[in-house]
Structure formats: C-alpha cells, structure tokens
Design a protein around this motif. Sequence first.
Motif, mmCIF file in Angstrom:
data_model
loop_
_atom_site.group_PDB
_atom_site.id
_atom_site.type_symbol
_atom_site.label_atom_id
_atom_site.label_comp_id
_atom_site.label_asym_id
_atom_site.label_seq_id
_atom_site.Cartn_x
_atom_site.Cartn_y
_atom_site.Cartn_z
ATOM 1 N N THR A 6 9.489 17.604 26.865
ATOM 2 C CA THR A 6 9.872 16.386 27.583
ATOM 3 C C THR A 6 10.747 16.761 28.774
ATOM 4 O O THR A 6 11.142 17.922 28.929
ATOM 5 C CB THR A 6 10.675 15.458 26.664
ATOM 6 O OG1 THR A 6 11.881 16.142 26.274
ATOM 7 C CG2 THR A 6 9.877 15.078 25.421
ATOM 8 N N THR A 7 11.082 15.766 29.581
ATOM 9 C CA THR A 7 12.008 16.037 30.684
ATOM 10 C C THR A 7 13.343 16.527 30.135
ATOM 11 O O THR A 7 13.967 17.404 30.734
ATOM 12 C CB THR A 7 12.221 14.794 31.569
ATOM 13 O OG1 THR A 7 12.611 13.690 30.758
ATOM 14 C CG2 THR A 7 10.963 14.446 32.340
ATOM 15 N N PRO A 51 5.533 11.483 35.002
ATOM 16 C CA PRO A 51 5.431 10.178 35.670
ATOM 17 C C PRO A 51 6.770 9.441 35.765
ATOM 18 O O PRO A 51 7.037 8.780 36.771
ATOM 19 C CB PRO A 51 4.451 9.390 34.792
ATOM 20 C CG PRO A 51 3.724 10.408 33.985
ATOM 21 C CD PRO A 51 4.627 11.596 33.867
ATOM 22 N N GLU A 52 7.602 9.563 34.761
ATOM 23 C CA GLU A 52 8.884 8.853 34.774
ATOM 24 C C GLU A 52 9.854 9.392 35.829
ATOM 25 O O GLU A 52 10.879 8.784 36.114
ATOM 26 C CB GLU A 52 9.554 8.856 33.396
ATOM 27 C CG GLU A 52 10.020 10.206 32.922
ATOM 28 C CD GLU A 52 9.037 10.924 32.006
ATOM 29 O OE1 GLU A 52 9.486 11.762 31.220
ATOM 30 O OE2 GLU A 52 7.826 10.643 32.072
ATOM 31 N N GLU A 54 8.988 9.846 38.983
ATOM 32 C CA GLU A 54 8.604 9.349 40.302
ATOM 33 C C GLU A 54 9.751 8.529 40.900
ATOM 34 O O GLU A 54 10.256 7.597 40.274
ATOM 35 C CB GLU A 54 7.347 8.492 40.203
ATOM 36 C CG GLU A 54 6.812 8.084 41.556
ATOM 37 C CD GLU A 54 5.491 7.365 41.458
ATOM 38 O OE1 GLU A 54 5.227 6.548 42.341
ATOM 39 O OE2 GLU A 54 4.726 7.622 40.509
ATOM 40 N N ARG A 56 12.724 9.554 41.311
ATOM 41 C CA ARG A 56 14.008 9.917 40.706
ATOM 42 C C ARG A 56 14.271 11.414 40.810
ATOM 43 O O ARG A 56 14.849 12.012 39.909
ATOM 44 C CB ARG A 56 13.994 9.519 39.221
ATOM 45 C CG ARG A 56 13.812 8.047 38.979
ATOM 46 C CD ARG A 56 13.687 7.710 37.508
ATOM 47 N NE ARG A 56 14.810 8.233 36.747
ATOM 48 C CZ ARG A 56 14.760 8.566 35.467
ATOM 49 N NH1 ARG A 56 13.646 8.438 34.798
ATOM 50 N NH2 ARG A 56 15.823 9.028 34.848
#
Length: 98
Positions: A6-7, A51-52, A54, A56
């Motif tokens: 994950t990030t 994608p999350e 984008e 940021r």
Amino acid sequence: MNTERTTLFYMANLGSEISRTLLEYEQNNFERMRASILRAEDIIAKIKEFPEMEGRTGELDILKSIIEDLKLGKFEINKKELLDYFSPFATRLMSQVG
C-alpha cells in the motif's frame, strides 16, 4: 510476514531508504548512496502510481527534491526532522503487521 503493498507500506520503506541514504552520505560512501537514491526514486514512482495519490504528490515532490540535492552533494535540512517525518508511517505499518 506478507504485507500488502500500500502507499503506507511504500512510505515506511521510503523512510528507511532515505535514512540509509543519509547515513551513506555522512560516511562519504557515494557508491552505496547512489544505489539507495535509485531505490528511493523507484519507491516514489510506485507511490505516485496509486490512484489515491492523484493530486496529492506535493510532499513526494519535496522528498524527490531532497534526493536530487543529495545527488549533488548537498543536504541543507534538519536530518532529525526529515527522519521524524517518516516515523508515523513506520509506526502505523508495524501496528497493522503486529
């Protein structure tokens, strides 16, 4: 231990890689430092693919500029503050694993 990529996972690992890079910089071990920088750049690229992320990526751009400065032999920020930035990521990741 098979942690999902994950990030959060990548940010914790980016902190480790930047810590390693700074240690190598301080030891004037520029060959190892270059390898660490390449790994850190790869991690940043992976994080930006999520994608999350984008819209940021401002903080990642700042971290990338710090890495770019290290490539040029400059480090002009507070090491402790930089490493402290990554502590919450590592702490959160470890709480999920343990």
